[in-house]
Design a protein around this motif. Structure first.
Motif, PDB file in Angstrom:
ATOM      1  N   VAL A 412      39.693  48.107  37.136  1.00 50.80           N
ATOM      2  CA  VAL A 412      38.783  47.019  36.751  1.00 50.80           C
ATOM      3  C   VAL A 412      39.205  45.722  37.429  1.00 50.80           C
ATOM      4  CG1 VAL A 412      37.895  45.656  34.830  1.00 50.80           C
ATOM      5  CG2 VAL A 412      38.264  48.121  34.546  1.00 50.80           C
ATOM      6  N   LEU A 413      40.496  45.422  37.408  1.00 51.08           N
ATOM      7  CA  LEU A 413      40.974  44.182  38.011  1.00 51.08           C
ATOM      8  C   LEU A 413      40.722  44.166  39.510  1.00 51.08           C
ATOM      9  CD1 LEU A 413      42.408  41.492  37.749  1.00 51.08           C
ATOM     10  CD2 LEU A 413      44.601  42.703  37.782  1.00 51.08           C
ATOM     11  N   ARG A 414      40.948  45.300  40.183  1.00 48.20           N
ATOM     12  CA  ARG A 414      40.702  45.364  41.618  1.00 48.20           C
ATOM     13  C   ARG A 414      39.238  45.036  41.934  1.00 48.20           C
ATOM     14  NH1 ARG A 414      43.176  48.288  45.721  1.00 48.20           N
ATOM     15  NH2 ARG A 414      44.387  49.493  44.215  1.00 48.20           N
ATOM     16  N   SER A 415      38.324  45.479  41.085  1.00 51.36           N
ATOM     17  CA  SER A 415      36.896  45.252  41.346  1.00 51.36           C
ATOM     18  C   SER A 415      36.515  43.782  41.251  1.00 51.36           C
ATOM     19  CB  SER A 415      36.051  46.057  40.350  1.00 51.36           C
ATOM     20  OG  SER A 415      36.138  45.516  39.043  1.00 51.36           O
ATOM     21  N   THR A 416      37.348  42.970  40.630  1.00 52.03           N
ATOM     22  CA  THR A 416      37.039  41.543  40.501  1.00 52.03           C
ATOM     23  C   THR A 416      37.641  40.707  41.620  1.00 52.03           C
ATOM     24  OG1 THR A 416      39.005  40.944  39.197  1.00 52.03           O
ATOM     25  CG2 THR A 416      37.098  41.823  37.997  1.00 52.03           C
ATOM     26  N   LEU A 417      38.560  41.287  42.405  1.00 48.93           N
ATOM     27  CA  LEU A 417      39.265  40.526  43.435  1.00 48.93           C
ATOM     28  C   LEU A 417      38.465  40.461  44.716  1.00 48.93           C
ATOM     29  CD1 LEU A 417      42.864  41.916  42.847  1.00 48.93           C
ATOM     30  CD2 LEU A 417      41.899  39.770  42.003  1.00 48.93           C
ATOM     31  N   ALA A 418      38.778  39.467  45.526  1.00 51.29           N
ATOM     32  CA  ALA A 418      38.077  39.253  46.790  1.00 51.29           C
ATOM     33  C   ALA A 418      39.000  39.601  47.950  1.00 51.29           C
ATOM     34  CB  ALA A 418      37.648  37.789  46.905  1.00 51.29           C
TER      35      ALA A 418
END
Length: 635
Positions: A412-418
């Motif tokens: 989930v956290l990876r999906s929010t990163l740029a």
């Protein structure tokens, strides 16, 4: 290592009574106006004398307190009240009320009355702060106080010294020679301090000003040692007013590299100073009153700002407003929570409770079945499934050693990163609170050419901040890695640590502590009181994470209904304001839960132990208090 003020300047509208600038910029702004006149020095002295008389009227059991208002004091935890000029004493007809204006130079007073003989000790250094203190001492002597001055300089301001003497101030100190030619050396000065301590009274600390750097000189440090040994504010036979700032504190960065006499009250001029916003010096300032003397403030971007509770109430109302007739759970803000694990299942209960009680329209939970059962038993309104959310809370109660749960949060956290090569402020991303176990997961992801956006709100305490900084050393230059980070170093330099994490990650950083600091890209550090000491209990941070999720989801819902994009500057300002409001709401809830009397302050204010769920349960009354404070004029 990045400097506290090394980011580009912004065009933010600033309030001098709630913002701090570097000392060199303050001095440069004032110099053209103050040259060739003592008008402002005398105005400062009048402000200090008024504050001293107000303190003396309170009696021995009200250290650092201002005159009691009709309603309980509107800022119950914050030990800063940057509300403008020092208040006129409550009874204009009472004895010893200064009758002269703040800069008229007359110094006229009513009779000495019942404060006649009140002991006042002046600690006097060179420069303008020493002069302000001597002149204030002269005014207090004329009001009937028994005033003694101890000099730690051989070059006191000559006009101020002569005026103090002419008004009956007794002067001691190294290098000072009386009019009759007799010496009053440092031994006699120390004896004067010891004699003052026999009965106690009021101390005016004018040893150093904003031009000083580093710790106090040995003679000054020796002079204040017995005063420090007398105890902490509120638990000693004396009260202390710091003139402009507590002597020996780092003016701009809030560092403390030597002994400092903690103040009950600091009377500062024109604008706040960094030491009044940034720990650890922040905790030595007591109540802070900003007195506008008519001098200009710098026009550059401040290095820090400290919103008053009325402004924070307004921020909270904008983020989580009272629902209107057309609102429903989706327009109020939906929070997605990834919290709790087999090792720490209760964290999810606390996080969900914080979000619900802070005003979220809906809380969704993604967690193992055991965690779901615990949460639903306590909060049946929580929806135990992931789905669309306007803010995410990742990490409370997540054990990185639980590989299955950690992998879920990592995805989930990876999906929010740029990507690190661009897209840092994509408007499609939602505000994401990264707390506790997710912080260590984030450190690993940031080594994979990924980066946070300012919509990521990292919430470390000092130990987690040190670990995160250590993990991110690969992003530093060799010169920047010369000094490693530890918990002690973060606690000694929290403003620098918060800014450094912000620089290395691109995120908004909330560094938790008795004073919480919020650092966002190209914005001043925001300083907010974190609540009474009773809140230092397991689970308090989990409740805060839920509160932040609720206020950010509410803010995001407003953005969706408007035209602003999450890439715009105003939205980042709103995000920082919302985070600050969430911190303050959590702090006030802790005060209500601990039964801290309104207006008692955060340090030594009494109260009783609390559990984390008590804080969540008190969020409603805390919200009502901030609603009321919003209606109180605060500019």
């Amino acid at each position: 290592m990045s400097d506290l003020n090394d980011l580009p300047r912004s065009d933010d509208v600033t309030d001098p009574t709630t913002c701090a600038w570097p000392a060199r910029e303050i001095a440069a702004a004032e110099a053209p106006v103050t040259a060739g006149t003592d008008r402002y020095m005398r105005a400062a002295a009048h402000a200090v004398a008024r504050a001293a008389l107000r303190e003396l009227r309170q009696g021995p059991n009200a250290p650092g307190s201002a005159a009691a208002p009709a309603r309980p004091a509107p800022n119950p935890l914050s030990v800063t009240s940057p509300m403008g000029a020092a208040a006129t004493p409550v009874s204009p007809q009472s004895p010893a009320t200064p009758m002269g204006g703040a800069g008229d130079g007359t110094g006229a007073h009513a009779g000495p009355g019942w404060i006649s003989g009140a002991p006042v000790l002046l600690l006097v250094g060179g420069g303008h702060n020493g002069a302000d203190t001597l002149l204030a001492g002269g005014l207090l002597s004329r009001s009937g106080c028994a005033v003694s001055a101890v000099l730690v300089t051989e070059h006191p301001h000559p006009v101020a010294l002569e005026e103090a003497r002419s008004h009956g101030v007794t002067v001691y100190g190294a290098g000072y020679r009386n009019a009759d030619g007799t010496d009053r050396d440092s031994v006699e000065a120390m004896a004067a301090v010891e004699a003052f301590l026999v009965h106690g009274g009021l101390v005016l600390d004018g040893l150093t000003g904003i031009g000083a750097t580093g710790p106090l000189r040995p003679d000054a440090a020796a002079l204040i040692a017995p005063l420090i040994a007398a105890g902490e504010p509120g638990r000693r036979p004396l009260r202390v007013i710091a003139v402009d700032l507590p002597s020996g504190t780092g003016v701009d960065d809030g560092t403390v590299n030597g002994p400092v006499l903690a103040a009950d009250l600091t009377v500062t001029f024109t604008c706040l100073k960094g030491c009044q916003c940034l720990p650890p010096a922040r905790h030595l300032c007591g109540v802070v009153e900003v007195v506008p003397l008519g001098l200009p403030a710098p026009t550059s971007r401040p290095l820090a700002r400290r919103p008053v509770d009325g402004a924070l109430g307004a921020y909270l109302t904008r983020a989580v407003p009272e629902p209107g007739p057309d609102d429903h759970k989706y327009t109020r803000g939906v929070v997605g929570v990834w919290a709790g694990s087999e090792s720490y299942p209760g964290a999810a209960v606390l996080t969900a409770s914080g979000a619900v009680r802070a005003g979220a329209g809906m809380v969704r939970l993604a967690a193992p079945r055991r965690v779901e059962d615990l949460v639903l038993a306590a909060r049946p309104e929580v929806v135990p499934t992931a789905g669309r959310a306007q803010a995410l809370v990742l990490g409370p109660g997540i054990d990185p050693a639980d590989s299955t749960r950690a992998d879920e949060v990592r995805a989930v956290l990876r999906s929010t990163l740029a990507p690190s090569d661009g897209g840092r402020q994509s408007p499609t991303r939602v505000p994401t609170v990264v707390d506790a176990g997710a912080l260590s997961i984030l450190a690993g992801l940031l080594t994979e050419e990924l980066s946070c956006t300012p919509l990521h709100v990292l919430t470390p305490h000092a130990g987690e901040a040190a670990a995160l900084l250590t993990a991110l050393e690969g992003k530093k230059t060799p010169a920047e890695t010369a000094h490693g980070w530890s918990r002690d170093r973060v606690e000694a330099h929290p403003g620098l640590a918060a800014r450094e994490i912000c620089r290395l990650t691109g995120a908004t950083v909330l560094l938790k502590g008795a004073t919480t600091l919020i650092a966002a890209p190209q914005r001043p550090v925001v300083s907010v009181d974190g609540g009474p000491g009773w809140m230092a209990t397991a689970g308090s941070g989990d409740v805060l994470a839920g509160v932040l999720g609720a206020v950010l989801a509410g803010a995001a819902a407003r953005w969706e209904q408007g035209t602003a994009s999450a890439a715009s500057g105003p939205v980042l300002d709103a995000l920082v304001d919302s985070v600050a409001a969430g911190v303050r709401l959590h702090a006030l809830a802790g005060a209500y839960a601990a039964a801290i009397p309104q207006g008692a302050g955060g340090m030594g204010a009494g109260g009783h132990p609390v559990a984390a769920l008590d804080i969540a349960a008190a969020l409603g009354p805390a919200r009502l208090e901030l609603n009321w404070l919003q209606a109180v004029p605060h500019h």
